[in-house]
Design an enzyme around this catalytic site. Structure first.
Site, short mmCIF file in Angstrom:
data_model
loop_
_atom_site.label_atom_id
_atom_site.label_comp_id
_atom_site.label_asym_id
_atom_site.label_seq_id
_atom_site.Cartn_x
_atom_site.Cartn_y
_atom_site.Cartn_z
N SER A 33 0.82 -1.21 0.00
CA SER A 33 0.00 0.00 0.00
C SER A 33 0.86 1.27 0.00
CB SER A 33 -0.93 0.01 1.21
OG SER A 33 -0.19 -0.09 2.42
N LYS A 116 19.66 -24.09 -14.89
CA LYS A 116 19.44 -23.70 -16.29
C LYS A 116 17.95 -23.40 -16.46
CE LYS A 116 20.34 -24.97 -21.08
NZ LYS A 116 19.00 -24.59 -21.55
N ARG A 137 17.79 -13.16 -27.96
CA ARG A 137 19.04 -13.77 -28.41
C ARG A 137 19.03 -13.98 -29.92
NH1 ARG A 137 20.68 -18.76 -29.77
NH2 ARG A 137 22.89 -19.23 -29.48
N CYS A 409 -21.24 -45.22 -14.86
CA CYS A 409 -20.00 -45.63 -14.22
C CYS A 409 -19.47 -46.91 -14.85
CB CYS A 409 -20.24 -45.83 -12.72
SG CYS A 409 -18.80 -46.47 -11.84
N CYS A 427 -19.42 -40.72 -10.13
CA CYS A 427 -20.39 -41.82 -10.05
C CYS A 427 -21.31 -41.55 -8.87
CB CYS A 427 -19.63 -43.14 -9.86
SG CYS A 427 -20.67 -44.50 -9.31
#
Length: 670
Positions: A33, A116, A137, A409, A427
């Site tokens: 804040s 890395k 790059r 089911c 189910c």
């Protein structure tokens, strides 16, 4: 310098310090804040005095117009790639090459070791301390101008945190997206019907290459520096590690996992440590980068082709591979959740052979637009269950088959239901489904449910594994001969279990409802249902509107209850339980407005014989009482069961009204 200029400079300096503490040191000295207050103060002053606006102001991260395309930037010093090692043998060969090449070999060789990061390499140029240019790059020689987008990344300083900045300083680093930010980004995209990203690297790449920097500014990108390119007007430290620490001191963020290691064995130890920590870092890495620490030795070793001789990337086993989706099976979890499981052409990923992967739910199948026969991208990270993160739709064969989510089911044929607003389909045969059997039975016999002493989890496991019971009703059909044939079940234990089962037949409607294991129906809700409907038949026949008249029963819970009673298998099991002698007396509880306990503080002590402690607590709370765990001068009533101890004594000492269990029941029932 005018007073306004001084005020602006001070605000900018303070905000840059706060940004450094937050993003680089990870140790903010003020709450968000306070930063926001100063930021808005600075912005207002700059609007009033646009003649003093500077490009390196903290307010100028966002605001550039969308680009028509990216211009090209040629790297003054090429951004080279690294050679890779994929085994200890290959790493040791790298060390041997260094040792053979150096004229004066220090013992031991010191390496600067880093994770890395799996992101995008970038170059950021500061001129006299001000961020002036940034590029990808690219091919190592030429990259794309992403200056406007880099400026939006919160942990990238627009001005270096030093009073004596270098004339020119090129910072090289990796831009990536942490897991938490990636998940928030994809969640937002799903909620707004926008395209989601397959992984954090794709998200970072897509965000950095946005033509509109205002979009990039909303993406949770982070920079970690890993080196220096151009450096003019500054004497740099003589080791790679110290250079990174110097970058950190002037406001450039570096990775906190960087470590100095002496000799190959320590380096390999670092590799394994990072590999073990990989899944808990909070961002993606795909290996370690191992560099000779001494800059003079780096210069002596030089470069080959497009890679330095003094550094190598020791990569982890691949976490992503391509394979074929041969089929999809639907599994039922112990809570009834239906999970689609991809059956894959076996593929070696991250050190193991993977032939199955989760597809999570129907939404994920739809999001991936996946079909049987597709070529898919499999990802396995750490101990995480392998998952499909992408589909190569351009390789889809003509005979690809759509994935059809079942309506019944696959284990018990009960109806599958998905409640609106939930991702998981389930189910509905909770008391009947074999996949849910063990958990349903363990819940049924638990202390807060039917409270069947002597019939615990291990006994349930044996009974189910030997197919001696299938539903809760089967418990009441057990006999002495059956039980004594089980492991660790002598005649005495078997008799005790049978006696407990017989005693449990006499219960309460609230306990029975809770024991049924209806999702979202806890003890208090079960008690409310029992008090509201009075009989099991009335509850069973209730419609959704009637169910929502019960206290604390909203739309979701009402749906759960309604669906439970519409599944014929569940009803059959309940009827069988009643047939086995399970019964209860009807106890009608007074409304809260009519009882003695409304707005009173009540303490329970001792053993209650006609209901459990939690049941009594829930009942009192329903009646508007506050149930406390200790007796004090603020206590209004103490309800004392058998063997009441110190709480009863203290209540008598304080002249607090004490009720027996019988007196308590007489007060609350009609």
């Amino acid at each position: 310098m005018t007073n306004i200029q001084t005020q602006l400079d001070n605000l900018r300096k303070t905000l840059r310090q706060y940004e450094y503490e937050y993003h680089v040191l990870d140790n903010p000295s003020v709450p968000d804040s306070e930063y926001d207050r100063l930021f808005h103060q600075l912005k207002a002053l700059e609007l009033e005095h646009p003649e003093f606006l500077t490009s390196d102001s903290p307010t100028q991260r966002v605001g550039a117009k969308p680009l028509s395309g990216f211009s090209q930037i040629r790297h003054e010093i090429p951004m080279l790639s690294l050679d890779n090692a994929f085994s200890d043998t290959e790493f040791n060969a790298f060390v041997k090459r260094i040792e053979d090449r150096l004229i004066l070999l220090p013992k031991p060789l010191t390496f600067c070791c880093e994770p890395k990061l799996d992101g995008l390499a970038v170059s950021i140029l500061y001129v006299n301390g001000v961020l002036t240019q940034a590029a990808t790059r690219g091919d190592g020689s030429t990259g794309e101008d992403i200056t406007a987008n880099i400026r939006t990344i919160r942990n990238v300083p627009l001005q270096l945190l030093t009073d004596n900045p270098p004339a020119r300083l090129e910072v090289r680093g990796e831009v990536f997206m942490p897991h938490a930010g990636f998940e928030r980004l994809n969640k937002y995209a799903l909620e707004h019907n926008e395209k989601t990203f397959a992984n954090p690297r794709n998200a970072a790449a897509g965000s950095l290459r946005q033509l509109d920097p205002n979009i990039t500014s909303k993406r949770p990108l982070v920079l970690n520096a890993y080196g220096i390119g151009i450096a003019e007007g500054v004497d740099l430290p003589t080791t790679h590690y110290d250079r990174l620490q110097w970058l950190k001191s002037i406001g450039i963020p570096v990775n906190p996992e960087i470590r100095l290691c002496n000799g190959a064995d320590e380096v390999l130890g670092f590799y394994r440590d990072i590999q073990n920590k990989r899944s808990s870092l909070g961002y993606d890495i795909d290996g370690t980068v191992l560099k000779i620490n001494d800059i003079a030795l780096q210069n002596e070793l030089g470069f080959i082709s497009k890679a330095p001789r003094w550094a190598i990337a020791y990569k982890f086993p691949a976490q992503e591979e391509l394979t074929l989706l041969n089929d999809v099976e639907f599994q039922v979890g112990r809570t009834g959740a239906i999970t689609p499981v991809a059956k894959l052409e076996p593929v070696f990923v991250a050190g193991v052979t993977v032939s199955n992967a989760t597809l999570h739910n129907g939404d994920e199948i739809e999001r991936l637009n996946i079909a049987i026969g597709d070529t898919v991208v499999i990802r396995r990270a750490g101990d995480v269950i392998p998952q499909i993160i992408g589909v190569l739709h351009e390789r889809r064969p003509d005979n690809a088959k759509p994935i059809i989510f079942p309506t019944n089911c696959p284990v018990c044929d009960s109806q599958i239901i998905r409640i609106e607003g939930e991702a998981v389909a389930r189910c509905t045969g909770g008391l009947f489904c074999a996949a849910q059997r063990k958990e349903a039975l363990k819940h049924f016999v638990s202390r807060k449910a039917m409270d069947i002493d002597g019939v615990g989890g291990k006994l349930i496991e044996q009974l189910v594994d030997r197919e001696l019971i299938h539903t809760p009703a089967d418990l009441f059909k057990l006999d002495l001969t059956t039980l004594t044939r089980l492991e660790r079940m002598g005649a005495k234990s078997a008799e005790n279990a049978l006696n407990s089962l017989e005693n449990a037949k006499s219960t309460t409607l609230a306990r029975f409802i809770f024991a049924l294991g209806i999702r979202e129906v806890g003890e208090a809700t079960a008690l409310n249902l029992a008090n509201h409907f009075k009989t099991l038949d009335a509850l069973k026949d209730a419609n959704l509107e009637e169910l929502q008249q019960v206290p604390d029963v909203g739309e979701v819970v009402a749906n759960r209850i309604f669906i439970f009673w519409r599944e014929a298998h569940n009803v059959a099991v309940v009827e069988d339980l009643i047939a086995q002698g399970v019964h209860w007396e009807t106890v009608e509880v007074k409304e809260a407005s009519e009882n003695l306990f409304k707005d009173k503080t009540v303490v329970l002590t001792g053993t209650l014989t006609q209901m459990g402690r939690n049941e009594a607590k829930a009942l009192l709370q329903q009646l508007g009482a506050k149930v406390s765990g200790s007796v004090s001068s603020k206590t209004d009533f103490v309800i004392a069961g058998d063997a009441a101890g110190s709480k009863l004594a203290k209540a008598q000492e304080l002249n607090i009204t004490v009720l027996t269990e019988e007196e308590f029941l007489a007060q609350i029932t009609r």
